[in-house]
Motif scaffolding. Structure first.
Motif, PDB file in Angstrom:
ATOM      1  N   LYS A  84       0.834  -1.209   0.000  1.00  0.00           N
ATOM      2  CA  LYS A  84       0.000   0.000   0.000  1.00  0.00           C
ATOM      3  C   LYS A  84       0.865   1.254   0.000  1.00  0.00           C
ATOM      4  N   LEU A  85       0.381   2.271  -0.665  1.00  0.00           N
ATOM      5  CA  LEU A  85       1.087   3.548  -0.728  1.00  0.00           C
ATOM      6  C   LEU A  85       1.019   4.217   0.639  1.00  0.00           C
ATOM      7  N   THR A  86       2.154   4.682   1.124  1.00  0.00           N
ATOM      8  CA  THR A  86       2.178   5.278   2.463  1.00  0.00           C
ATOM      9  C   THR A  86       2.248   6.800   2.433  1.00  0.00           C
ATOM     10  N   GLY A  87       2.518   7.355   1.286  1.00  0.00           N
ATOM     11  CA  GLY A  87       2.663   8.805   1.253  1.00  0.00           C
ATOM     12  C   GLY A  87       2.460   9.335  -0.141  1.00  0.00           C
ATOM     13  N   THR A  88       3.187  10.367  -0.442  1.00  0.00           N
ATOM     14  CA  THR A  88       2.982  11.031  -1.724  1.00  0.00           C
ATOM     15  C   THR A  88       4.196  10.905  -2.637  1.00  0.00           C
ATOM     16  N   GLY A  89       5.037   9.933  -2.379  1.00  0.00           N
ATOM     17  CA  GLY A  89       6.254   9.792  -3.180  1.00  0.00           C
ATOM     18  C   GLY A  89       6.024   9.121  -4.518  1.00  0.00           C
ATOM     19  N   ASP A  90       7.113   8.991  -5.256  1.00  0.00           N
ATOM     20  CA  ASP A  90       7.070   8.349  -6.568  1.00  0.00           C
ATOM     21  C   ASP A  90       7.493   6.893  -6.438  1.00  0.00           C
TER      22      ASP A  90
END
Ligand code: FES
Length: 116
Positions: A84-90
């Motif tokens: 799952k994506l944890t933040g706003t990174g690439d």
């Protein structure tokens, strides 16, 4: 928003909300990815290789290690349904090509009809 880049012959960039899985983000964007279990970590068809931005995903879980082996951590293998994506990174991922089973069956049926 996080950014997911899907590597391949036709590179594609997807925007996704933090907290959702790679599988869900790819499916929501209409990007082909194999699955037969629907995201409950039993089929292992959703395996992807994360080549950049592993730190922007939730850590590997035991289920993934069971399916992918201990090498997963080294080479960046993940089950897209569990990462799952944890933040706003690439994040950059390589997604295996999805076989079009219906097209393969239709081609085989056509070949068999020609032989008769
Ligand atoms: S979708 Fe089946 S293991 Fe991920």
């Amino acid at each position: 928003m996080a950014t997911i880049t899907v590597a391949g012959p036709v590179e594609r960039t997807i925007e996704a909300q933090p907290g959702i899985s790679l599988l869900r983000a790819l499916q929501d964007a209409g990007s082909p990815i194999a699955t037969s279990c629907g995201g409950v970590a039993t089929c292992a068809l959703c395996r992807v290789t994360v080549t950049h931005g592993r730190e922007h995903l939730t850590p590997l879980v035991d289920t993934e290690i069971n399916h992918l082996g201990t090498i997963a951590k080294i080479v960046g293998l993940r089950l897209a349904c569990q990462a799952k994506l944890t933040g706003t990174g690439d994040v950059r991922v390589e997604v295996p090509e999805v076989e079009d089973v219906a097209a393969r069956k239709a081609a085989k049926a056509a070949r068999l009809r020609q032989r008769r």
